[in-house]
Design a protein around this motif. Structure first.
Motif, PDB file in Angstrom:
ATOM      1  N   ASN A   1     -22.778  50.024  48.664  1.00  0.00           N
ATOM      2  CA  ASN A   1     -21.861  49.249  47.916  1.00  0.00           C
ATOM      3  C   ASN A   1     -22.302  47.819  47.933  1.00  0.00           C
ATOM      4  N   ILE A   2     -22.663  47.421  49.187  1.00  0.00           N
ATOM      5  CA  ILE A   2     -23.032  45.899  49.409  1.00  0.00           C
ATOM      6  C   ILE A   2     -24.306  45.781  48.600  1.00  0.00           C
ATOM      7  N   SER A   3     -25.274  46.628  48.512  1.00  0.00           N
ATOM      8  CA  SER A   3     -26.453  46.403  47.661  1.00  0.00           C
ATOM      9  C   SER A   3     -26.114  46.384  46.178  1.00  0.00           C
ATOM     10  N   VAL A   4     -25.064  47.290  45.698  1.00  0.00           N
ATOM     11  CA  VAL A   4     -24.693  47.066  44.401  1.00  0.00           C
ATOM     12  C   VAL A   4     -23.969  45.922  44.072  1.00  0.00           C
ATOM     13  N   ILE A   5     -23.061  45.214  44.934  1.00  0.00           N
ATOM     14  CA  ILE A   5     -22.403  43.872  44.886  1.00  0.00           C
ATOM     15  C   ILE A   5     -23.545  42.915  44.869  1.00  0.00           C
ATOM     16  N   VAL A   6     -24.491  42.896  45.384  1.00  0.00           N
ATOM     17  CA  VAL A   6     -25.572  41.916  45.264  1.00  0.00           C
ATOM     18  C   VAL A   6     -26.409  42.004  43.840  1.00  0.00           C
ATOM     19  N   PHE A   7     -26.534  43.376  43.602  1.00  0.00           N
ATOM     20  CA  PHE A   7     -27.394  43.500  42.700  1.00  0.00           C
ATOM     21  C   PHE A   7     -26.904  43.348  41.248  1.00  0.00           C
ATOM     22  N   ILE A   8     -25.574  43.766  41.096  1.00  0.00           N
ATOM     23  CA  ILE A   8     -24.953  43.404  39.755  1.00  0.00           C
ATOM     24  C   ILE A   8     -25.073  42.052  39.257  1.00  0.00           C
ATOM     25  N   PRO A   9     -24.488  41.175  39.966  1.00  0.00           N
ATOM     26  CA  PRO A   9     -24.591  39.701  39.341  1.00  0.00           C
ATOM     27  C   PRO A   9     -26.237  39.372  39.003  1.00  0.00           C
ATOM     28  N   VAL A  10     -26.932  39.769  39.776  1.00  0.00           N
ATOM     29  CA  VAL A  10     -28.439  39.236  39.481  1.00  0.00           C
ATOM     30  C   VAL A  10     -28.938  40.277  38.182  1.00  0.00           C
ATOM     31  N   TYR A  11     -28.410  41.384  38.110  1.00  0.00           N
ATOM     32  CA  TYR A  11     -28.848  42.028  36.978  1.00  0.00           C
ATOM     33  C   TYR A  11     -28.132  41.480  35.874  1.00  0.00           C
ATOM     34  N   ASP A  12     -27.059  41.253  35.726  1.00  0.00           N
ATOM     35  CA  ASP A  12     -26.143  40.802  34.463  1.00  0.00           C
ATOM     36  C   ASP A  12     -26.310  39.367  34.257  1.00  0.00           C
ATOM     37  N   CYS A  13     -26.513  38.420  35.133  1.00  0.00           N
ATOM     38  CA  CYS A  13     -26.742  37.032  35.012  1.00  0.00           C
ATOM     39  C   CYS A  13     -28.144  36.605  34.993  1.00  0.00           C
ATOM     40  N   LEU A  14     -29.042  37.219  35.510  1.00  0.00           N
ATOM     41  CA  LEU A  14     -30.465  36.966  35.336  1.00  0.00           C
ATOM     42  C   LEU A  14     -31.400  37.853  34.483  1.00  0.00           C
TER      43      LEU A  14
ATOM     44  N   VAL B   1     -30.818  40.725  32.487  1.00  0.00           N
ATOM     45  CA  VAL B   1     -30.503  41.026  31.258  1.00  0.00           C
ATOM     46  C   VAL B   1     -30.613  39.650  30.262  1.00  0.00           C
ATOM     47  N   PRO B   2     -30.259  38.628  30.552  1.00  0.00           N
ATOM     48  CA  PRO B   2     -30.779  37.413  29.687  1.00  0.00           C
ATOM     49  C   PRO B   2     -32.169  37.086  29.521  1.00  0.00           C
ATOM     50  N   ILE B   3     -33.015  37.350  30.572  1.00  0.00           N
ATOM     51  CA  ILE B   3     -34.378  37.279  30.672  1.00  0.00           C
ATOM     52  C   ILE B   3     -35.140  38.220  29.849  1.00  0.00           C
ATOM     53  N   THR B   4     -34.745  39.480  29.909  1.00  0.00           N
ATOM     54  CA  THR B   4     -35.366  40.577  29.139  1.00  0.00           C
ATOM     55  C   THR B   4     -35.059  40.668  27.952  1.00  0.00           C
ATOM     56  N   ARG B   5     -33.642  40.337  27.599  1.00  0.00           N
ATOM     57  CA  ARG B   5     -33.112  40.117  26.051  1.00  0.00           C
ATOM     58  C   ARG B   5     -33.788  39.343  25.436  1.00  0.00           C
TER      59      ARG B   5
ATOM     60  N   THR C   1     -37.061  41.472  24.260  1.00  0.00           N
ATOM     61  CA  THR C   1     -36.697  42.711  23.930  1.00  0.00           C
ATOM     62  C   THR C   1     -35.901  42.750  22.846  1.00  0.00           C
ATOM     63  N   HIS C   2     -35.005  41.735  22.512  1.00  0.00           N
ATOM     64  CA  HIS C   2     -33.845  41.360  21.485  1.00  0.00           C
ATOM     65  C   HIS C   2     -33.063  42.566  21.661  1.00  0.00           C
ATOM     66  N   ILE C   3     -32.780  43.278  22.806  1.00  0.00           N
ATOM     67  CA  ILE C   3     -31.647  44.338  22.845  1.00  0.00           C
ATOM     68  C   ILE C   3     -30.585  43.553  23.598  1.00  0.00           C
ATOM     69  N   PRO C   4     -29.167  43.823  23.155  1.00  0.00           N
ATOM     70  CA  PRO C   4     -28.248  43.141  23.862  1.00  0.00           C
ATOM     71  C   PRO C   4     -28.119  43.434  25.146  1.00  0.00           C
ATOM     72  N   SER C   5     -28.487  44.636  25.726  1.00  0.00           N
ATOM     73  CA  SER C   5     -28.244  44.758  27.183  1.00  0.00           C
ATOM     74  C   SER C   5     -29.781  44.470  27.779  1.00  0.00           C
ATOM     75  N   GLY C   6     -30.754  43.930  27.192  1.00  0.00           N
ATOM     76  CA  GLY C   6     -31.845  43.604  27.911  1.00  0.00           C
ATOM     77  C   GLY C   6     -32.978  44.851  27.945  1.00  0.00           C
ATOM     78  N   ILE C   7     -32.593  45.864  28.390  1.00  0.00           N
ATOM     79  CA  ILE C   7     -33.423  46.929  28.269  1.00  0.00           C
ATOM     80  C   ILE C   7     -32.515  48.189  27.866  1.00  0.00           C
ATOM     81  N   THR C   8     -33.290  49.209  27.155  1.00  0.00           N
ATOM     82  CA  THR C   8     -32.511  50.251  26.776  1.00  0.00           C
ATOM     83  C   THR C   8     -31.577  51.156  27.975  1.00  0.00           C
TER      84      THR C   8
END
Length: 529
Positions: free
Chosen positions: A347-360, A362-366, A369-376
């Protein structure tokens, strides 16, 4: 302006107003409700194998099988609840009814732990009441879980670009909040259960679920509710009719049908290429209804190929925990880390991972790819399955090393911190796959069947737990014949969990290959997903 996410009216008879209902205001409350429920559930499940092998005195293999069957049952029952919710009750009412049963089960579980073990009769009463309580929890949790997640996602309007992006983030932050709660309960509840009182430890979970229900009711006036669109048949009836008509017309030639009905000429251009046998229902069914049936059928290969991932997922509360119990868990003299608390690293891994994934991420890959979620969604799921393969390889290597150390010198135990890498990999894999599966099965089913879609997602883990239980039973029986030592011997220093982990790693790799094959040809129901 009166709106609704996907329906013309509200479940309780009220129209939704964008300025005062739904959106992040309501979704955040649902996330807090989910956090309270996750605290309750994992406060029981994380340490269940310890209670079964300790106070109830069950063998390790039997206890692990019982845990897998219980968790598996809770992952299959949502299918029944989802039919009830989507077909008649609605998600809001289903959440209230199932939560009440959930609270009752947790309360009786706490009471069963209070029964003293002085005689055979009292022991039998304790065991009977305990398993009846687990069954009641399974019924309640199975109704709550799919409806609550979907109800939270329904607070966003899929037809609005900004809210569609927010909906994708909702699943990320729902998992983030859940992991904070799970980490807390694995540290606090497991310590209280093992060092203070099992009854008190289970009682805290009952109070937490009661709090979840009260929080949910507080937001009643701000929620967006959805109902079946006016003039449309029941979704189950629509899809069932397509299959029945396709079977009825199975002996007809396409040319014969086309001569009597020109719809097939349109289907040839507009319909999806897969499952063309359903096009035979075009004589009496609309194109949209046929495509709905196809969209449900397209989910089946993805569901099947994710089963091996679910088998791996089943090991965390069972053999990962028993593995940790045989290692050096001391932090200081007299202070031991509960084996179940090691799951906090997931769970600690997920807690660290989610903000990085959602805030960094996703916007970079979006931007590329022009996909709202970054990747499919399928790319996200596949990445997590790949990481779960690596996690099982690491787990097998660590267990092999632990066994060598234990057999060389029984007075020496490997440090429990050797398990951290496998837990971290396991957590990051969950961050990709679990959240991805939730969003995928929510988004790719017909709108009125989203509870069923979420239940299909949960049933992956149910099937995985049942398959894990079946594998354990078969392997235990096969490897303990003729006086041999079982892979799952009660003395883990004589057992061979490493062989089991290598087997799971191999199966996971094969499952990943099949998943990639089907994912490559999958056609999404909606664009930019």
């Amino acid at each position: 302006m009166a709106i609704s996410t996907d329906a013309a009216a509200a479940e309780l008879g009220n129209t939704a107003v964008r300025s005062s209902s739904g959106g992040w205001k309501s979704a955040r409350l649902i996330i807090f409700v989910e956090m309270a429920e996750r605290f309750a559930y994992f406060g029981v499940s994380s340490n269940l194998i310890t209670y079964l092998t300790g106070p109830l005195g069950q063998p390790t293999a039997a206890a692990a099988a019982n845990v897998n069957v219980w968790i598996g049952t809770m992952a299959f029952l949502p299918l029944l609840w989802a039919f009830v919710a989507d077909g008649c009750l609605g998600r809001f009412r289903t959440i209230i009814i199932s939560s009440s049963l959930y609270i009752l089960g947790l309360g009786s579980l706490s009471f069963s732990a209070m029964i003293p073990s002085h005689s055979e009769d009292s022991d039998q009463l304790k065991v009977t009441l305990f398993f009846c309580s687990l069954f009641l929890i399974a019924i309640g949790q199975s109704g709550y879980k799919p409806c609550a997640k979907v109800f939270g996602a329904d607070q966003f309007d899929s037809n609005d670009l900004k809210e569609r992006k927010a909906k994708s983030s909702y699943f990320n932050w729902l998992m983030f909040g859940s992991c904070i709660s799970i980490t807390t309960t694995r540290l606090v509840s497991t310590y209280i259960q093992e060092n203070v009182s099992w009854s008190l430890g289970f009682g805290i979970q009952c109070v937490s679920m009661l709090l979840a229900l009260l929080l949910f009711l507080l937001g009643t006036t701000s929620y967006r509710f959805t109902v079946e669109r006016e003039g449309k048949k029941n979704p189950f009836a629509r899809i069932g009719r397509v299959f029945m008509e396709a079977i009825k017309n199975r002996r007809e030639h396409n040319s014969d049908i086309a001569n009597s009905n020109e719809t097939l000429l349109l289907l040839a251009k507009q319909s999806s290429e897969k499952f063309r046998f359903l096009d035979r229902a075009a004589i009496s069914c609309e194109l949209a209804e046929i495509e709905e049936a196809k969209s449900v059928l397209r989910l089946v290969p993805i569901w099947i190929t994710c089963l091996v991932y679910a088998i791996v997922y089943a090991q965390s509360p069972t053999f990962f925990t028993k593995q940790g119990s045989k290692m050096d868990r001391s932090i200081s003299p007299g202070l031991l880390v509960p084996a179940a608390a090691l799951q906090c690293f997931i769970n600690i891994s997920v807690i660290v991972f989610i903000p990085v994934y959602d805030c960094l991420f996703v916007p970079i890959t979006r931007s590329f790819t022009h996909i709202p979620s970054g990747i499919t969604m399928l790319q996200r799921i596949g990445t997590g399955i790949f990481l779960s393969v690596i996690a099982m390889v690491v787990a097998a290597l660590v267990e092999t090393k632990r066994l060598q150390t234990a057999r060389d010198d029984l007075t020496i135990a490997m440090s429990v911190w050797w398990l951290v890498p496998q837990y971290v990999l396991y957590g990051v894999a969950d961050g990709f796959t679990m959240a991805g599966l939730q969003e995928f099965f929510y988004d790719q089913v017909p709108t009125e069947l989203r509870s069923v879609g979420m239940a299909m997602n949960l049933s992956i883990y149910g099937a995985g737990n049942f398959l894990s239980s079946f594998m354990i039973s078969v392997i235990d029986r096969a490897t303990s014949q003729s006086g041999q030592t079982s892979w799952f011997d009660n003395d883990l220093n004589k057992a061979h969990l490493d062989y089991f982990y290598w087997l799971l790693a191999s199966l996971s790799f094969i499952g990943l290959a099949f998943y990639m094959w089907f994912a490559k040809s999958y056609v999404y129901n909606r664009s930019n997903t």
